[in-house]
Design a protein around this motif. Structure first.
Motif, short mmCIF file in Angstrom:
data_model
loop_
_atom_site.label_atom_id
_atom_site.label_comp_id
_atom_site.label_asym_id
_atom_site.label_seq_id
_atom_site.Cartn_x
_atom_site.Cartn_y
_atom_site.Cartn_z
N PRO A 77 45.09 -57.86 27.07
CA PRO A 77 46.72 -57.94 27.19
C PRO A 77 47.32 -57.38 26.67
CG PRO A 77 45.38 -59.78 25.74
CD PRO A 77 44.32 -58.97 25.88
N PHE A 80 52.73 -60.14 23.71
CA PHE A 80 54.01 -61.13 23.96
C PHE A 80 55.10 -60.65 23.03
CE2 PHE A 80 56.73 -65.38 24.07
CZ PHE A 80 57.20 -64.48 24.74
N TRP A 91 53.01 -60.71 19.07
CA TRP A 91 52.63 -61.73 19.22
C TRP A 91 51.18 -61.09 20.08
CZ3 TRP A 91 57.02 -63.62 18.61
CH2 TRP A 91 57.76 -64.62 18.04
N THR A 92 49.18 -61.38 19.84
CA THR A 92 48.85 -61.36 20.65
C THR A 92 48.58 -61.77 22.03
OG1 THR A 92 47.64 -62.20 19.52
CG2 THR A 92 47.28 -60.01 19.27
N ALA A 93 49.01 -63.78 21.53
CA ALA A 93 49.48 -64.25 22.47
C ALA A 93 50.86 -64.89 21.49
CB ALA A 93 48.35 -65.55 21.68
N ARG A 94 51.26 -65.86 23.25
CA ARG A 94 52.86 -66.90 22.86
C ARG A 94 53.11 -67.70 22.26
NH1 ARG A 94 54.06 -70.78 25.64
NH2 ARG A 94 56.08 -70.97 25.98
#
Length: 108
Positions: A77, A80, A91-94
């Motif tokens: 993905p 973010f 970041w890799t995730a929110r």
């Protein structure tokens, strides 16, 4: 051994038969050259790839790598990213508490 049989059978399928060989060499060379320039693969590579389900490339084989390899995994993905003081943090995730829109996200 199975790879050689696949290669030879694909080669014989692609060869034109009979007296029509000479007129077919010009268009076949153009198609092969264009395929190599635009996709990085020869027509034989495409046929072998469709047959085996792998990523086959004569260019990779010429560089002393395997002719056919497993296809690459799908990309992960996208990061973010939000604005911070004087820059952008990603970041890799929110993260919790982050705004709903990232820096590069379009308006909803």
């Amino acid at each position: 051994m199975a790879r050689r049989k696949t290669l030879l059978s694909a080669l014989f399928l692609l060869l034109p038969a009979g007296c029509g060989l000479e007129p077919a060499l010009g268009p076949a060379a153009v198609v092969g050259g264009a395929s190599l320039v635009f996709t990085g693969k020869t027509p034989l590579d495409h046929v072998a790839g469709w047959t085996t389900g792998q990523d086959c490339s004569a260019v990779r084989w010429e560089r002393h790598g395997p002719w056919c390899a497993a296809p690459p995994p799908p990309p992960g993905p996208p990061p973010f990213c939000t604005r911070s003081l004087g820059g952008v943090d990603c970041w890799t995730a929110r993260p919790p508490g982050a705004p709903l829109r990232g820096v590069a996200d379009p308006a909803r």
